[in-house]
Design a protein around this motif. Structure first.
Motif, mmCIF file in Angstrom:
data_model
loop_
_atom_site.group_PDB
_atom_site.id
_atom_site.type_symbol
_atom_site.label_atom_id
_atom_site.label_comp_id
_atom_site.label_asym_id
_atom_site.label_seq_id
_atom_site.Cartn_x
_atom_site.Cartn_y
_atom_site.Cartn_z
ATOM 1 N N ARG A 1 1.023 -1.310 0.117
ATOM 2 C CA ARG A 1 -0.147 0.054 -0.005
ATOM 3 C C ARG A 1 0.820 1.154 0.019
ATOM 4 O O ARG A 1 1.532 1.568 0.913
ATOM 5 C CB ARG A 1 -0.812 0.093 1.157
ATOM 6 C CG ARG A 1 -1.585 1.178 1.117
ATOM 7 C CD ARG A 1 -2.815 1.074 2.523
ATOM 8 N NE ARG A 1 -3.666 0.126 2.267
ATOM 9 C CZ ARG A 1 -4.583 -0.170 3.129
ATOM 10 N NH1 ARG A 1 -4.756 0.372 4.227
ATOM 11 N NH2 ARG A 1 -5.666 -0.924 2.569
ATOM 12 N N THR B 1 1.118 5.476 0.001
ATOM 13 C CA THR B 1 0.109 6.482 0.142
ATOM 14 C C THR B 1 0.926 7.787 0.322
ATOM 15 O O THR B 1 2.193 7.766 0.273
ATOM 16 C CB THR B 1 -0.296 5.914 1.491
ATOM 17 O OG1 THR B 1 -1.612 7.146 1.876
ATOM 18 C CG2 THR B 1 0.672 5.937 2.648
ATOM 19 N N THR B 2 0.380 8.847 0.454
ATOM 20 C CA THR B 2 0.920 9.983 0.871
ATOM 21 C C THR B 2 1.388 10.240 2.222
ATOM 22 O O THR B 2 0.817 9.947 2.895
ATOM 23 C CB THR B 2 0.105 11.388 0.159
ATOM 24 O OG1 THR B 2 -0.948 11.532 0.943
ATOM 25 C CG2 THR B 2 -0.176 11.131 -1.380
ATOM 26 N N ARG C 1 0.678 12.901 3.669
ATOM 27 C CA ARG C 1 -0.597 13.542 4.122
ATOM 28 C C ARG C 1 -1.496 12.607 4.727
ATOM 29 O O ARG C 1 -2.076 12.647 5.847
ATOM 30 C CB ARG C 1 -0.992 14.550 3.147
ATOM 31 C CG ARG C 1 -2.225 15.496 3.654
ATOM 32 C CD ARG C 1 -2.796 16.265 2.744
ATOM 33 N NE ARG C 1 -1.833 17.313 2.824
ATOM 34 C CZ ARG C 1 -2.191 18.504 2.228
ATOM 35 N NH1 ARG C 1 -3.374 18.841 1.738
ATOM 36 N NH2 ARG C 1 -1.194 19.390 2.295
ATOM 37 N N ARG C 2 -2.043 11.658 3.812
ATOM 38 C CA ARG C 2 -2.940 10.642 4.174
ATOM 39 C C ARG C 2 -2.419 9.696 5.478
ATOM 40 O O ARG C 2 -3.161 9.596 6.275
ATOM 41 C CB ARG C 2 -2.988 9.865 2.865
ATOM 42 C CG ARG C 2 -4.281 8.805 3.084
ATOM 43 C CD ARG C 2 -4.645 8.090 2.036
ATOM 44 N NE ARG C 2 -5.076 9.101 0.927
ATOM 45 C CZ ARG C 2 -4.902 8.744 -0.490
ATOM 46 N NH1 ARG C 2 -4.587 7.730 -0.972
ATOM 47 N NH2 ARG C 2 -5.598 9.603 -1.054
ATOM 48 N N LEU C 3 -1.198 9.377 5.366
ATOM 49 C CA LEU C 3 -0.822 8.735 6.651
ATOM 50 C C LEU C 3 -0.656 9.409 7.803
ATOM 51 O O LEU C 3 -1.176 8.894 8.871
ATOM 52 C CB LEU C 3 0.660 7.988 6.313
ATOM 53 C CG LEU C 3 1.132 6.970 7.176
ATOM 54 C CD1 LEU C 3 0.067 5.552 7.484
ATOM 55 C CD2 LEU C 3 2.545 6.535 6.917
ATOM 56 N N ARG D 1 -2.573 11.731 8.581
ATOM 57 C CA ARG D 1 -3.896 11.928 8.957
ATOM 58 C C ARG D 1 -4.457 10.770 9.767
ATOM 59 O O ARG D 1 -5.262 10.700 10.590
ATOM 60 C CB ARG D 1 -4.944 12.116 7.657
ATOM 61 C CG ARG D 1 -4.864 13.680 7.243
ATOM 62 C CD ARG D 1 -5.561 14.575 8.086
ATOM 63 N NE ARG D 1 -6.934 14.382 8.070
ATOM 64 C CZ ARG D 1 -7.789 15.127 9.059
ATOM 65 N NH1 ARG D 1 -7.150 15.691 9.961
ATOM 66 N NH2 ARG D 1 -9.155 14.921 8.866
ATOM 67 N N GLN D 2 -3.956 9.446 9.345
ATOM 68 C CA GLN D 2 -4.343 8.360 10.112
ATOM 69 C C GLN D 2 -3.771 8.377 11.575
ATOM 70 O O GLN D 2 -4.461 7.884 12.307
ATOM 71 C CB GLN D 2 -3.953 7.058 9.378
ATOM 72 C CG GLN D 2 -4.639 6.927 8.231
ATOM 73 C CD GLN D 2 -4.354 5.653 7.158
ATOM 74 O OE1 GLN D 2 -3.249 5.326 7.033
ATOM 75 N NE2 GLN D 2 -5.151 4.902 6.807
ATOM 76 N N PRO E 1 -4.999 18.332 7.852
ATOM 77 C CA PRO E 1 -4.069 17.497 6.957
ATOM 78 C C PRO E 1 -2.821 17.916 6.811
ATOM 79 O O PRO E 1 -1.696 17.466 6.970
ATOM 80 C CB PRO E 1 -4.506 17.522 5.628
ATOM 81 C CG PRO E 1 -6.079 17.843 6.039
ATOM 82 C CD PRO E 1 -6.144 18.687 6.975
ATOM 83 N N SER F 1 0.542 16.258 8.497
ATOM 84 C CA SER F 1 1.788 15.619 7.561
ATOM 85 C C SER F 1 3.116 16.233 8.091
ATOM 86 O O SER F 1 4.027 15.305 8.324
ATOM 87 C CB SER F 1 1.583 16.377 6.206
ATOM 88 O OG SER F 1 2.532 16.197 5.368
#
Length: 80
Positions: free
Chosen positions: A15, A17-18, A20-22, A24-25, A32, A36
């Motif tokens: 997987r 991902t960016t 930013r996305r990780l 946010r998790q 965001p 990040s």
């Protein structure tokens, strides 16, 4: 680290991902951009993780993480 099942391990394999996305998790309670930056600070502040990521081609200017890099982040920081 707690004992993880094969299913939990698979969740993070293959997987990309960016950042930013990780981020946010890991930090869903902030914007965001802040998430990040926070994740990047955690990476840079952890010499072991930083070394592993650099070995796999990550640089501070990179925004996309490869599946291997995501796996290393999760292994060192734990699941988000």
């Amino acid at each position: 680290m707690t004992g993880r099942t094969d299913e939990e391990e698979e969740k993070w394999k293959n997987r990309s991902t960016t950042l930013r996305r990780l981020g946010r998790q890991y930090s869903p309670d902030v914007t965001p951009e802040v998430a990040s930056r926070r994740l990047k600070q955690w990476i840079v502040g952890n010499p072991v993780l930083l070394g592993l990521l650099h070995e796999n081609g990550w640089t501070a200017s990179r925004r996309v993480l490869t599946p291997r890099q995501v796996e290393q982040i999760v292994r060192i920081l734990g699941e988000p």
